[in-house]
Design an enzyme around this catalytic site. Structure first.
Site, PDB file in Angstrom:
ATOM      1  CG  HIS A 311     -36.760  36.524  19.439  1.00 15.78           C
ATOM      2  ND1 HIS A 311     -35.858  37.317  20.099  1.00 15.78           N
ATOM      3  CD2 HIS A 311     -37.845  36.526  20.090  1.00 15.78           C
ATOM      4  CE1 HIS A 311     -36.444  37.856  21.037  1.00 15.78           C
ATOM      5  NE2 HIS A 311     -37.468  37.176  21.265  1.00 15.78           N
ATOM      6  CG  ASP A 369     -43.721  35.338  21.496  1.00 13.01           C
ATOM      7  OD1 ASP A 369     -44.113  35.577  22.566  1.00 13.01           O
ATOM      8  OD2 ASP A 369     -42.630  36.243  20.803  1.00 13.01           O
TER       9      ASP A 369
END
Length: 434
Positions: A311, A369
């Site tokens: 991330h 995600d």
């Protein structure tokens, strides 16, 4: 911005024959901030920070992120505690009003939101103005922007009551707007909300029910959906939130500001990460091809990257991913993966990446995600609905940030500066002399 320390700290900046003394502010948590607001007036220079990665554009008491520690706090509460012990509407109340509600406050808030989920009936005709194959995000941008035409009694940003009404309307109606965008895109009739269902169950029913038969929402799926909403509710000053704040700094009405946020979220670098992850899993195809793609991910000369791992903000682990993984396991246990090759690839790839020292050393762990894409795919949502669901969940964060900014007496219209690299001053040349 208020300095939280008793002694005033300053930073000295020297350049050329000038020396400036700039105030330093200390936040509740996080690194100190150098106040450069008078830098241009006193030093005749700007700062240069593409992407604003080292610039605080505002002060906020809503959300805090420490990417190095893998920490996400909403009003001081860790996201994993909220996701495990709370539910989405309670988190909405927390983000909007700053504190967790009492039992009575929560009941009143849930009733208020639940009884404002219906859309103005004339908006049905607005949907019919789109092409039948319109992307659900395109529909959401248009419909949310058009709310200012249907609900013009809550567009005065200077009226606290109207701000409150607009906030509740957006949070309450966004599931209906998103579900109807989905129904329209697949040619099915709209399903109206029901007041006897909770927020997540109502959304699932509006997406998957049809008039021909009864639809019962599975509580495991409803809980997973609620967690997806909770884990995406707010994420500090990200691109779409910054867009909402910038739009609202001009005095634009709340519906226009949230529509701007949805448009920004539509970008694949922001809200499309879980869709990109599912597309990667489908590209891999079968579990036996995973070693090939892991090798490609390690090859610096190969443009392929493992989507859904690592991330930009979280340099250690994504704190939301732990809770989302639990939901993913529950959903996959319920629905099974035997007949779904994409989900089979996801399960094997997750373990292969976790066990590989290359990814562990670089802290490339599965992020929120990765797991949310798996859950939504297992539930039956097409990838075109992933970002609309993200927008639905993030609406409360946008609204909370919008309210905070509007209520700030020091608010100014956003006006970034630039490093100009064009031609210097020159005179116009008549066309026949060029």
């Amino acid at each position: 911005m208020k300095d939280t320390t008793d002694d005033k700290k300053t930073a000295k900046l020297s350049f050329g024959d000038r020396e400036l003394e700039l105030p330093i502010f200390s936040p509740t948590v996080g690194p100190d901030v150098i106040d450069i607001r008078k830098l241009y007036a006193q030093g005749d220079v700007f700062t240069y920070d593409p992407g604003f990665t080292s610039t605080a554009a505002t002060d906020s008491s809503i959300t805090f992120i420490d990417g190095d520690k893998g920490e996400l706090l909403h009003r001081g509460y860790p996201i994993d505690q909220l996701a495990e012990k709370s539910h989405f509407l309670e988190v909405c109340y927390l983000l909007l009003y700053g504190e967790l509600p009492s039992a009575t406050q929560l009941e009143d808030f849930e009733h208020l939101v639940t009884h404002h989920t219906m859309l103005h009936e004339q908006m049905v005709y607005f949907y019919r103005g789109f092409r039948r194959d319109a992307h659900p995000m395109a529909i959401m941008v248009g419909v949310v922007g058009a709310m200012s035409a249907f609900y013009h009694d809550s567009t005065d940003i200077n009226d606290p009551h109207q701000r409150e009404v607009a906030s509740i309307r957006l949070i309450a109606k966004m599931p209906t707007i998103a579900a109807w965008a989905y129904k329209f895109s697949i040619g099915q009739p709209f399903v109206y909300p029901r007041n006897d269902l909770d927020y997540a169950s109502n959304f699932l029913r509006m997406c998957f029910a049809v008039p021909a038969e009864e639809y019962e929402v599975n509580p495991i799926l409803s809980r997973a959906m609620d967690r997806i909403f909770t884990l995406h509710a707010d994420h500090e000053q990200n691109a779409s939130t910054s867009t909402v704040r910038l739009a609202s700094s001009s005095g634009a009405n709340p519906f226009a500001c949230i529509a701007a946020g949805i448009a920004c979220l539509w970008g694949p670098a922001h809200g499309g990460a879980n869709q990109a992850c599912l597309e990667m899993l489908r590209e891999i195809g079968t579990p036996d091809r995973i070693p090939e793609f892991i090798a490609r991910a390690k090859d610096k000369d190969d443009p392929f990257r493992l989507m859904g791992f690592g991330h930009r903000v979280y340099k250690n682990f994504d704190p939301r991913a732990r809770v989302m993984k639990q939901s993913a396991d529950e959903v996959l246990d319920l629905l099974g993966v035997e007949n779904n090759p994409t989900l089979q690839v996801a399960k094997v790839l997750e373990q292969a990446a976790i066990d590989d020292p290359y990814f562990a050393e670089r802290k490339l762990y599965p992020n929120v995600d990765f797991y949310s894409g798996i859950i939504l795919d297992a539930m039956g949502f097409p990838t075109s609905m992933f970002t609309p669901i993200f927008a639905l969940a993030r609406t409360v964060g946008w609204i909370s940030q919008w309210k905070e900014m509007i209520e700030d007496p020091a608010m100014k219209i956003g006006r970034p500066r630039q490093l100009y690299t064009g031609a210097p001053l020159r005179d116009y040349v008549d066309v026949e002399k060029r």
